[in-house]
Design a protein around this motif. Structure first.
Motif, short mmCIF file in Angstrom:
data_model
loop_
_atom_site.label_atom_id
_atom_site.label_comp_id
_atom_site.label_asym_id
_atom_site.label_seq_id
_atom_site.Cartn_x
_atom_site.Cartn_y
_atom_site.Cartn_z
N ARG A 110 4.81 -10.73 3.95
CA ARG A 110 4.35 -10.37 2.61
C ARG A 110 3.11 -9.48 2.73
N VAL A 111 3.22 -8.26 2.22
CA VAL A 111 2.10 -7.31 2.22
C VAL A 111 1.30 -7.50 0.94
N VAL A 112 -0.02 -7.62 1.09
CA VAL A 112 -0.88 -7.94 -0.05
C VAL A 112 -2.12 -7.05 -0.05
N LEU A 113 -2.76 -7.03 -1.20
CA LEU A 113 -4.08 -6.44 -1.34
C LEU A 113 -5.06 -7.59 -1.54
N ARG A 123 -9.28 -12.75 -3.95
CA ARG A 123 -8.26 -12.44 -4.94
C ARG A 123 -7.15 -11.69 -4.20
N VAL A 124 -5.94 -12.24 -4.22
CA VAL A 124 -4.83 -11.69 -3.45
C VAL A 124 -3.73 -11.21 -4.40
N THR A 125 -3.38 -9.94 -4.28
CA THR A 125 -2.33 -9.34 -5.10
C THR A 125 -1.15 -9.00 -4.20
N ILE A 126 0.01 -9.58 -4.49
CA ILE A 126 1.20 -9.31 -3.68
C ILE A 126 1.73 -7.91 -4.03
N LEU A 127 1.96 -7.11 -3.00
CA LEU A 127 2.45 -5.74 -3.19
C LEU A 127 3.96 -5.64 -2.93
N TYR A 128 4.42 -6.15 -1.81
CA TYR A 128 5.86 -6.14 -1.55
C TYR A 128 6.18 -7.04 -0.36
N ASP A 129 7.46 -7.39 -0.22
CA ASP A 129 7.95 -8.15 0.91
C ASP A 129 8.52 -7.19 1.95
N GLU A 130 8.29 -7.50 3.21
CA GLU A 130 8.74 -6.65 4.31
C GLU A 130 9.55 -7.49 5.29
N PRO A 131 10.80 -7.12 5.56
CA PRO A 131 11.59 -7.90 6.53
C PRO A 131 10.92 -7.94 7.89
N ALA A 134 -2.52 0.46 -6.36
CA ALA A 134 -1.86 -0.14 -5.21
C ALA A 134 -0.54 -0.79 -5.62
N GLN A 135 -0.55 -1.49 -6.75
CA GLN A 135 0.67 -2.14 -7.23
C GLN A 135 1.75 -1.11 -7.57
N THR A 136 1.33 0.06 -8.01
CA THR A 136 2.28 1.11 -8.39
C THR A 136 2.78 1.90 -7.20
N HIS A 137 1.89 2.20 -6.26
CA HIS A 137 2.21 3.17 -5.22
C HIS A 137 2.43 2.58 -3.83
N ILE A 138 1.94 1.37 -3.58
CA ILE A 138 2.18 0.77 -2.26
C ILE A 138 3.29 -0.26 -2.44
N THR A 139 4.51 0.22 -2.28
CA THR A 139 5.67 -0.60 -2.62
C THR A 139 6.66 -0.77 -1.49
N GLY A 140 6.30 -0.37 -0.28
CA GLY A 140 7.15 -0.65 0.86
C GLY A 140 7.95 0.53 1.33
N PRO A 141 8.46 0.46 2.58
CA PRO A 141 9.27 1.53 3.14
C PRO A 141 10.54 1.78 2.32
N GLY A 142 10.87 3.02 2.17
CA GLY A 142 12.09 3.37 1.47
C GLY A 142 11.99 3.41 -0.02
N ALA A 151 -11.67 -3.77 -0.25
CA ALA A 151 -10.27 -4.08 -0.49
C ALA A 151 -9.54 -3.88 0.83
N VAL A 152 -8.61 -4.78 1.13
CA VAL A 152 -7.87 -4.68 2.39
C VAL A 152 -6.39 -4.83 2.10
N VAL A 153 -5.60 -3.85 2.54
CA VAL A 153 -4.15 -3.95 2.47
C VAL A 153 -3.70 -4.53 3.80
N THR A 154 -3.14 -5.73 3.75
CA THR A 154 -2.85 -6.47 4.97
C THR A 154 -1.62 -7.34 4.76
N ARG A 155 -1.38 -8.24 5.69
CA ARG A 155 -0.21 -9.11 5.62
C ARG A 155 -0.64 -10.57 5.66
N LEU A 156 0.04 -11.39 4.90
CA LEU A 156 -0.12 -12.83 5.01
C LEU A 156 0.59 -13.29 6.29
N PRO A 157 0.22 -14.46 6.85
CA PRO A 157 -0.69 -15.46 6.28
C PRO A 157 -2.12 -15.31 6.81
#
Length: 343
Positions: A308-311, A200-208, A329-337, A187-193
């Motif tokens: 977009r940060v994804v798993l 299988r890509v799961t969107i975790l949060y958007d990052e400015p 990951a969907q519950t706990h990796i939700t972005g800064p702040g 599993a890799v927590v990374t950024r698109l594109p």
């Protein structure tokens, strides 16, 4: 198929014992020297059992173009390495390397065999690691990029699944597909594109996204900037990255249609920071990037879509530990702040 962190040395020892048949490749008239198409021969040739130790010795000599340096890298002696290469040439009935006091040069047959040899070794390594992963379904390796914190999700996974063997490793700017399909991570927590077919890509949060510039830059200290504010500014490029990646992180084409001036090529984050700090170029980065030097600063970009940060996982992997990590990951990796991610 389940995840398992590949131990390269162990995988090499395992693959040393593997023999395989080299597929028949025929160069077509319209193909370039590096492109091959597989065609059914008129009659099946006698199988050739290749010792992967010999193939690995050949790729080492091909890389160093010198028997002495290749022997040192392979932790063997030069006479022994020469014997291994001769054995491989005998198996293939082709001379692969021309030797001279100045070094070693691949023959035309050697140039043809080299990409196939590399593919053969990769396939053997993947066969070993995938089999080991299937034999140990409770093991998982989680990769993450710099600036992306996976600790809360990993902690929860270990708490909920104390029997699981969970490993975490930082990955560089590698293509996440390569990291996953070479079984270096499950599993890799990374950024698109990046290309996502087979994943299988799961969107975790958007990052400015922000503009990274020197503290003495004319735009430093502004509350925010637009793409129009950086028209004409050279933008860094990253070596060996796909056009899709450059298009996104260089924000091209620009709204006014003007081309983006090219800055220097870099291949690691330290060189990126140095190039920006020295005034060679500016660069668009995720706002959550960490490890900034004191002579650099971030200015938010207004008129640009977020990162977009994804798993990402292999699409065919169905494993209870991997499924559990996706949920955490969907519950706990939700972005800064966010309260979902501890910092």
């Amino acid at each position: 198929m389940t995840g398992y962190r590949s131990n390269e040395k162990s995988a090499q020892r395992n693959t040393n014992c593997v023999s395989t048949q080299l597929n028949t490749f025929i160069l077509t008239e319209s193909a370039t020297p590096s492109r091959y198409t597989r065609r059914m021969p008129e009659s099946l040739p006698d199988p050739v059992d290749l010792d992967l130790r010999l193939v690995r010795c050949f790729t080492a000599v091909a890389e160093y173009r010198h028997f002495g340096r290749a022997a040192q890298a392979q932790h063997t002696t030069q006479p022994s390495l020469s014997r291994q290469i001769r054995r491989l040439e005998h198996q293939l009935s082709a001379r692969l390397i021309d030797r001279s006091p100045q070094g070693s040069r691949l023959t035309q047959a050697g140039e043809t065999f080299l990409p196939l040899a590399k593919k053969l070794l990769r396939s053997a390594n993947q066969a070993v690691t995938a089999t080991q992963a299937a034999a140990q379904p409770s093991r998982i390796t989680i990769g993450y990029l710099s600036g992306l914190i996976v600790t809360p999700a990993v902690r929860e996974l270990r708490h909920r699944h104390p029997d699981a063997d969970v490993h975490v490793q930082h990955i560089g700017w590698d293509d996440p597909r390569t990291v996953l399909f070479e079984y270096r991570a499950d599993a890799v927590v990374t950024r698109l594109p990046f290309p996502t077919d087979g994943l299988r890509v799961t969107i975790l949060y958007d990052e400015p996204r922000s503009l990274l510039i020197p503290t003495e830059h004319r735009l430093a200290g502004k509350k925010s900037v637009t793409l129009g504010d950086i028209t004409g500014e050279p933008m860094l490029r990253v070596k060996d990255f796909a056009a899709e990646w450059h298009t996104f992180w260089r924000a091209e084409p620009r709204p006014d249609g003007r081309p983006v001036p090219d800055g220097a090529y870099v291949d690691n984050i330290e060189d990126k920071f140095e190039a920006v700090a020295s005034g060679q170029a500016v660069v668009i980065v995720p706002s959550g990037i960490g490890g900034l030097r004191p002579d650099l600063t971030l200015v938010p970009l207004e008129d640009i879509e977020p990162s977009r940060v994804v798993l990402a996982t292999r699409a065919r992997d169905h494993n209870r530990v991997l499924a559990a990590f996706t949920k955490h990951a969907q519950t706990h990796i939700t972005g800064p702040g966010s309260t979902g991610q501890a910092r």
